[in-house]
Each structure stands twice: as C-alpha cells, then as structure tokens.
Design a protein around this motif. Structure first.
Motif, PDB file in Angstrom:
ATOM      1  N   ILE A  48      12.014   9.167  -2.670  1.00  0.00           N
ATOM      2  CA  ILE A  48      13.104   8.293  -3.113  1.00  0.00           C
ATOM      3  C   ILE A  48      12.691   7.533  -4.359  1.00  0.00           C
ATOM      4  O   ILE A  48      13.434   7.469  -5.338  1.00  0.00           O
ATOM      5  CB  ILE A  48      13.512   7.317  -1.984  1.00  0.00           C
ATOM      6  CG1 ILE A  48      14.073   8.085  -0.789  1.00  0.00           C
ATOM      7  CG2 ILE A  48      14.507   6.277  -2.502  1.00  0.00           C
ATOM      8  CD1 ILE A  48      14.170   7.259   0.476  1.00  0.00           C
ATOM      9  N   ALA A  49      11.486   6.979  -4.321  1.00  0.00           N
ATOM     10  CA  ALA A  49      11.003   6.142  -5.412  1.00  0.00           C
ATOM     11  C   ALA A  49       9.932   6.852  -6.226  1.00  0.00           C
ATOM     12  O   ALA A  49       9.097   7.588  -5.681  1.00  0.00           O
ATOM     13  CB  ALA A  49      10.423   4.842  -4.854  1.00  0.00           C
ATOM     14  N   LEU A  50       9.965   6.632  -7.540  1.00  0.00           N
ATOM     15  CA  LEU A  50       8.868   7.043  -8.404  1.00  0.00           C
ATOM     16  C   LEU A  50       7.715   6.058  -8.212  1.00  0.00           C
ATOM     17  O   LEU A  50       7.910   4.834  -8.311  1.00  0.00           O
ATOM     18  CB  LEU A  50       9.308   7.045  -9.867  1.00  0.00           C
ATOM     19  CG  LEU A  50      10.279   8.163 -10.265  1.00  0.00           C
ATOM     20  CD1 LEU A  50      10.891   7.867 -11.629  1.00  0.00           C
ATOM     21  CD2 LEU A  50       9.559   9.509 -10.272  1.00  0.00           C
ATOM     22  N   LYS A  51       6.544   6.553  -7.939  1.00  0.00           N
ATOM     23  CA  LYS A  51       5.420   5.707  -7.561  1.00  0.00           C
ATOM     24  C   LYS A  51       5.102   4.652  -8.610  1.00  0.00           C
ATOM     25  O   LYS A  51       4.749   3.513  -8.278  1.00  0.00           O
ATOM     26  CB  LYS A  51       4.185   6.579  -7.296  1.00  0.00           C
ATOM     27  CG  LYS A  51       2.988   5.795  -6.785  1.00  0.00           C
ATOM     28  CD  LYS A  51       1.834   6.719  -6.431  1.00  0.00           C
ATOM     29  CE  LYS A  51       0.661   5.926  -5.867  1.00  0.00           C
ATOM     30  NZ  LYS A  51      -0.475   6.804  -5.486  1.00  0.00           N
ATOM     31  N   ASP A  52       5.218   5.023  -9.885  1.00  0.00           N
ATOM     32  CA  ASP A  52       4.856   4.078 -10.948  1.00  0.00           C
ATOM     33  C   ASP A  52       6.081   3.402 -11.558  1.00  0.00           C
ATOM     34  O   ASP A  52       6.021   2.856 -12.656  1.00  0.00           O
ATOM     35  CB  ASP A  52       4.057   4.787 -12.040  1.00  0.00           C
ATOM     36  CG  ASP A  52       4.835   5.928 -12.683  1.00  0.00           C
ATOM     37  OD1 ASP A  52       5.875   6.335 -12.104  1.00  0.00           O
ATOM     38  OD2 ASP A  52       4.417   6.403 -13.755  1.00  0.00           O
ATOM     39  N   LYS A  53       7.215   3.448 -10.824  1.00  0.00           N
ATOM     40  CA  LYS A  53       8.446   2.836 -11.321  1.00  0.00           C
ATOM     41  C   LYS A  53       9.113   2.015 -10.225  1.00  0.00           C
ATOM     42  O   LYS A  53      10.300   2.153  -9.952  1.00  0.00           O
ATOM     43  CB  LYS A  53       9.423   3.914 -11.820  1.00  0.00           C
ATOM     44  CG  LYS A  53       8.921   4.711 -13.014  1.00  0.00           C
ATOM     45  CD  LYS A  53       8.906   3.892 -14.281  1.00  0.00           C
ATOM     46  CE  LYS A  53       8.497   4.743 -15.479  1.00  0.00           C
ATOM     47  NZ  LYS A  53       8.434   3.940 -16.720  1.00  0.00           N
ATOM     48  N   MET A  54       8.335   1.137  -9.575  1.00  0.00           N
ATOM     49  CA  MET A  54       8.895   0.270  -8.543  1.00  0.00           C
ATOM     50  C   MET A  54       8.719  -1.194  -8.943  1.00  0.00           C
ATOM     51  O   MET A  54       7.660  -1.587  -9.444  1.00  0.00           O
ATOM     52  CB  MET A  54       8.212   0.503  -7.198  1.00  0.00           C
ATOM     53  CG  MET A  54       8.590   1.805  -6.514  1.00  0.00           C
ATOM     54  SD  MET A  54       8.045   1.840  -4.772  1.00  0.00           S
ATOM     55  CE  MET A  54       6.265   1.779  -4.979  1.00  0.00           C
ATOM     56  N   CYS A  55       9.753  -1.973  -8.692  1.00  0.00           N
ATOM     57  CA  CYS A  55       9.699  -3.416  -8.933  1.00  0.00           C
ATOM     58  C   CYS A  55      10.168  -4.112  -7.656  1.00  0.00           C
ATOM     59  O   CYS A  55      11.051  -3.604  -6.946  1.00  0.00           O
ATOM     60  CB  CYS A  55      10.603  -3.806 -10.101  1.00  0.00           C
ATOM     61  SG  CYS A  55      10.439  -5.517 -10.652  1.00  0.00           S
ATOM     62  N   ILE A  56       9.586  -5.249  -7.327  1.00  0.00           N
ATOM     63  CA  ILE A  56      10.018  -6.026  -6.175  1.00  0.00           C
ATOM     64  C   ILE A  56      10.766  -7.247  -6.682  1.00  0.00           C
ATOM     65  O   ILE A  56      10.280  -7.971  -7.554  1.00  0.00           O
ATOM     66  CB  ILE A  56       8.831  -6.406  -5.259  1.00  0.00           C
ATOM     67  CG1 ILE A  56       9.331  -7.193  -4.036  1.00  0.00           C
ATOM     68  CG2 ILE A  56       7.736  -7.137  -6.001  1.00  0.00           C
ATOM     69  CD1 ILE A  56       8.289  -7.358  -2.944  1.00  0.00           C
ATOM     70  N   VAL A  57      11.982  -7.445  -6.162  1.00  0.00           N
ATOM     71  CA  VAL A  57      12.879  -8.502  -6.640  1.00  0.00           C
ATOM     72  C   VAL A  57      13.408  -9.268  -5.435  1.00  0.00           C
ATOM     73  O   VAL A  57      13.997  -8.669  -4.525  1.00  0.00           O
ATOM     74  CB  VAL A  57      14.069  -7.916  -7.428  1.00  0.00           C
ATOM     75  CG1 VAL A  57      14.971  -9.031  -7.949  1.00  0.00           C
ATOM     76  CG2 VAL A  57      13.583  -7.031  -8.578  1.00  0.00           C
ATOM     77  N   GLY A  58      13.214 -10.580  -5.413  1.00  0.00           N
ATOM     78  CA  GLY A  58      13.695 -11.357  -4.277  1.00  0.00           C
ATOM     79  C   GLY A  58      14.063 -12.767  -4.659  1.00  0.00           C
ATOM     80  O   GLY A  58      13.655 -13.280  -5.703  1.00  0.00           O
TER      81      GLY A  58
END
Length: 638
Positions: free
Chosen positions: A490-500
C-alpha cells in the motif's frame, strides 16, 4: 412548502462549481469551515435555525428562517476569536437559547468561560439578552450555560446549574428567560458536580466526584422523598465509571451505562425497587452512545451505537420502520435523523458517506416530501473523492487492531502514504466523511487511520492502555501500522509521513524520535511534546490527580516519553502548527520542541496561528494550516 423553496433558493448560490475532472481541488475547498452546521427545528417545525459560516467577511452567524414566509434573521454573529457560539436550541416558538464561550486569563492560566443568551425572533428585529447572570452579591460562575432541563411544559423557564455560592459545586436555579428572575430549586451539596432532571423537569439525580481522592457516586431522589439516596459508588481513579444517561418517561426508571465484563453496556434501573435490567450490549464493542428520545412520546426509544447498521439501535418499531424507509429513499448513503417537530410530523435528516460531504434534508411525513436544504462542503463533489475501507492488522504482540484505509483515485500499487493517528487519545476513528482524510487523498496520498490501543469503544482494558502508556505500546501500534502498510504493498517505504493533531500531534513528534528512520516527515498540529510540563501545569486545575493517573508522575519517566527532550534523535523534517490561544494544549508544548530542534540545526518549521484555538475554528487559520501542510507534503513526499 413555499418557505422550503425560498430556503433552497437562498442557498443555491453555494451549490457550485467544481471541475469533476480536476485531479486536485483548491485547498480552500477542503479547508473552508462547513458552510452550514447544526440545524434545529422549532417545536412546530415551521422555523429552522442553523449556523452559517461566511467566507467574506469571515464570520459565523446563527441564522433563523421562517419556512412559511422565507423571512431570514441573523441572530448572533461571531468572529470565532473573541467569542464563539457553543450551542443553541429553541426554548419555544419565538425564543432561542444560545450558549457562547470565550477565553479568559488569570495569572498564567488560560481558561474558558460560557454565558447564556436568550434571543427573541418574533419582532421586526431579533432581541438578544444575557440570562442566568449572577447577582452582585453572588460569585460569578465560570460556566453559566449548563442547562439541566428546558422544562417542556413551561416555555418561559429553564433549569440552570450555577455555582453561585461555592466554586465547582453548583446548585440548580429556575430561570425566567424573559426577565432573568431566578429562584434556587436545589442547593449545591457535597461534591455533586452535575445534576440531572427527569422528563417532567424535576431534579432527581446528582453525580458526585471528589477530585482529591477520586471517590465518585450517583445520588437520586426516589418518588416524593426529598432525601438524596446513594445509588452507585465507585472510585474514579481506580474503577470503571458508572454513567447515568437519562430518565425514561416513567420518572422512576433511570438508564445508565456500566461495564459488563470488559465491554460497556446499557442498563436501566427501577429506582423504587433498585432492580437493574440489561437493555443492550455488543459483545465486541462498547455501547457508549447517548439515549434517543421521542419528542412526541417523551420517552426513550433507542440508543446511539456506532457499530449498529444505522448507527442507532431502536426498540420503537415505528421509528425503526421509518429509518428503513429513509434508507431505501436515499440508497448508498448513511442516513441520520437529527431533529423533529414536537408532533414528529416534520423532521431533519443528515446524509453522508465516505466520499459525499454532509447534506441536511427537510422532511414532511404528512406530505411525504423530502427536500435537500443545507450543504456542508458545497465545493466538494463526490466524483473527485474516495471511499474508506475498513481493515484490520496485527500488532507485534498478536493483538488485532482496526482502522480505515483511504486510497487516492486511480491508485495502482504502492503510493506515498500518510499515517494519521487520531487525537484524544480517548477517542476513535469511524467511517463517514472526514475533511482531513479527503484532502490528503485528493492530493494523491493513501491515508491510514488506525484505532491503536488507548482508543475508546473496544473495551475497558483496551482504553486503559493509554494510562501512563503514551509513547509505549500505543506508539508501537502506529509503528506496526506503518510497517503493515509497506508489507501490504500500500505504502512506498521511503514515502511515508505521519500527520496528527492533539494526541495525534504528540504521536507524530514521538515517531520522529522513537523510529527516526521509519517516516520521511512528520506534521504535528496542536500536539503535546513535554509530558513533564503538562503534568506540572495541571496543578493549577482541579483534575490534576487524574492527569497524573493518565500520564504518570515520575519525572524521569515523563521525560523519557516526551519528544521535546530527545530532539537529538530526530532525522526528518517536522512541521509544527499551533494556535496561540489554545487552552487545551498550550502553544508552549510545540515551542519547547521547536526550540530544541532549532538549537541542534534540525529541519523544522513552526507556524503559530494568531488567536488560534485547538479546533481550527477561525477560517483564515484553517486555510493557513491546510496550505502549509500541502506545501510541506509536496516538498517531502514529492
């Protein structure tokens, strides 16, 4: 129906214009405040009041419309800065009761105050006045909008809880909404913080809480007995809560929620016999919604339960059949009845689904008509939005966790992804439209919203995981979610951001410290970064012992779970956004980590929102926040 046509005509300007073929809608399409909010019918159903948010100028206005004549009146205006409209309801056909709130400061402590207004709409112009005001000889109540009963058989009076004698120990007063004369009905007494009236308007129940020791209990009056009897007792610092929900039409029947094993269930008790009966339970989830009342019968007919088919469980067969008929009339949408006239012949309902922003409909059962009247996000069309998928994943210790996955339109294979932990942490994610999620997905990102441990709705032990657990298992659940997204393609390993935001903001900052190589970037809105400071500050408030129970009291342990003390471990860019007037999480919480990161020459951005609160109530601040997130994500997720 002429008035309905006039209302639709008045609103039609806002049913606009979006290019359904556009890959990206304007940021403002998502970041604008809902165009219309919280509509409320008058007792006859002939008038409607609602909140209208204007873009130019940026003001919020409580508005009423006479559905027979089309006469529109602007009742209360707010800039959402100095004063905000908290809630409103009809006292009778000609007068609305409105709660407003504002922020005050005493010493170094910011806090919220509320006031109660009565607004008459039967003249040429609306007449507004404050009610429930203390006399000069009485102390000024911080909260003056706690209505115990609207006294349905007495349209000129309401019952209001006011702590005029001793702070935080309110008595109950009968208040005339036209001349503000008031008389005390019940005197404040030992540790009772909240009062409840039965359906006839008699004060029958008090909820007591000792903030020092945690002792809690529910006291009731039985029949005509003036004695206050102890019904339930527990310790709020140690035991699961017992929560009174409301009376049946029979004033001796009380509904309450209590844990049955690990899951919260709905009960009722006969106060005269003290015999309890289980009303409804769900073996997999908490039953934690409020009661549903019929305006026509004045009795309980169901309970809100998010895991039921319609989000409601009815034991009134006529309402159940009516709900099913509406579902058939509006297929493919979640349909929620939100208000009725006194005789229930006229009603309001709200519809949405994952990719359709909310719309309110006006219905007339006698005429068998149903007309859309109010849109929340008129610039958002379902064709450019996307649905949410309910999924489960397994944490490292074998616990199965739930969440909602949203993929951008046209996604094939792994894409840039946002892990979006919720606030609270005593809250949870649901399906249905979410403007943050829809915005991110419209930008081409997959979005995952997990219900990690500490979330509510999954039982007592699951929720208790948050107690002194910030940064521990709760955080590991987020790490496991991110790894699962990669494993599932689902996710690209080097293209994840955490937003909260709020607790989610803490989780985003903590992720940058605890798992510095997992995410490409992080965004924290109104987040906590210094647990030690938060516990220390809580000493100014009554609930300081409860804050210590939740977060812990050991200084070194608190520092170990506070990202502000570990800025040296951060490897990724972080965007912090915080309102300068946030009274839920003080702006100093973001400033602490920003300062630490800057001192180490780390990549950090900080936006302090002028007059901003915890909820992005001000339109310009919502635009600023979404534009900043858009720019930041495009820069770091490409």
């Amino acid at each position: 129906m002429n008035g309905i046509r006039l209302l639709v005509c008045y609103l039609s300007f806002y049913f606009c214009v979006a290019d359904v073929f556009a890959e990206e809608l304007a940021v403002e399409s998502f970041s604008q405040l809902p165009s219309h909010m919280r509509p409320n019918l008058s007792p006859s159903g002939k008038k409607i009041a609602y909140i209208k948010n204007y873009l130019s100028p940026e003001v919020t206005v409580l508005t009423s419309v006479d559905l027979a004549t089309g006469k529109k009146q602007l009742l209360v205006k707010s800039d959402n800065e100095k004063i905000k409209i908290k809630w409103f309801t009809w006292a009778n056909e000609k007068t609305l009761i409105v709660s407003v709130k504002y922020t005050s400061t005493q010493g170094r402590t910011d806090y919220t105050e509320t006031r109660l207004l009565a607004v008459d709409i039967d003249g040429e112009k609306p007449l507004q006045r404050q009610i429930a005001k203390p006399k000069r000889s009485q102390r000024a109540s911080q909260f003056q909008d706690t209505v115990v009963s609207f006294l349905p058989d007495d349209p000129e009076h309401i019952l209001v809880a006011l702590d005029l004698d001793k702070a935080n120990l309110p008595g109950v007063y009968k208040v005339n909404i036209y001349n503000d004369k008031k008389s005390r009905v019940v005197r404040g007494r030992a540790m009772i913080r909240n009062w409840m009236a039965d359906r006839q308007g008699q004060v029958r129940l008090g909820s007591a809480l000792d903030y020092t020791h945690g002792d809690a209990g529910i006291k009731v009056q039985i029949g005509d007995d003036n004695t206050w009897h102890k019904m339930f007792e527990y310790n709020a610092l140690k035991d699961p809560a017992i929560t009174p929900l409301g009376f049946a039409k029979d004033p001796n029947i009380l509904y309450y929620s209590q844990y049955k094993g690990d899951k919260k269930a709905l009960y009722k008790i006969d106060l005269t016999s003290k015999e309890s009966e289980l009303v409804f339970e769900d073996e997999n989830y908490d039953v934690d919604g409020s009661l549903i009342y019929s305006r026509k019968t004045n009795d309980v007919i169901g309970v809100y339960h998010s895991h039921s088919e319609d989000g409601r469980v009815y034991w009134d067969e006529s309402r159940h059949k009516f709900q099913k008929s509406l579902n058939r009339a509006l297929p493919g949408k979640d349909v929620y009845l939100v208000d009725f006239s006194q005789d229930e012949s006229i009603y309001l309902l709200y519809t949405e689904n994952d990719f359709t922003p909310g719309t309110y409909y006006f219905g007339n059962r006698k005429e068998k008509s149903l007309v859309p009247v109010l849109d929340q996000y008129p610039a958002l069309l379902p064709e450019v939005l996307t649905e949410h998928k309910f999924v489960t994943y397994t944490a490292r210790d074998g616990t199965e966790l739930e969440g909602y996955l949203t993929l951008p339109l046209g996604a094939a294979g792994p894409v840039a992804t946002i892990l979006h932990p919720h606030g609270g942490p005593g809250a949870r994610e649901y399906d249905g439209f979410d403007y943050w999620t829809s915005f991110f997905a419209n930008r081409g990102y997959a979005v995952f919203r997990p219900n990690f441990r500490g979330s509510t709705g999954y039982g007592y032990e699951f929720a208790q995981s948050q107690m002194q657990g910030w940064g521990l298992t709760m955080q590991d659940d987020l790490t496991d979610a991110a790894n699962w997204l990669v494993e599932q393609n689902i996710a690209l390993k080097d293209k994840m951001c955490i937003v909260g935001a709020s607790y989610g903001g803490y989780a985003a900052a903590m992720a940058a410290v605890k798992t510095p190589d997992l995410f490409k970037c992080a965004i924290s809105f109104a987040g906590v970064t210094d647990l030690k400071k938060l516990v220390s500050t809580s000493r100014r408030y009554l609930n300081s012992k409860f804050v210590k129970k939740q977060l812990g009291a050991d200084s070194e342990d608190l520092k170990s779970r506070s990202p502000a003390y570990h800025a040296d471990k951060v490897k990724i860019p972080i965007l912090f956004i915080h309102g300068e007037d946030d009274v839920v999480v003080a702006v100093e919480q973001s400033e602490a980590m920003v300062s630490a990161l800057r001192s180490l020459d780390k990549e950090v951005e900080f936006i302090e929102l002028e007059n901003g609160d915890h909820y992005l109530s001000i339109q310009r601040n919502r635009h600023i926040t979404f534009k900043a997130m858009d720019t930041f994500l495009k820069k770091h997720l490409n």
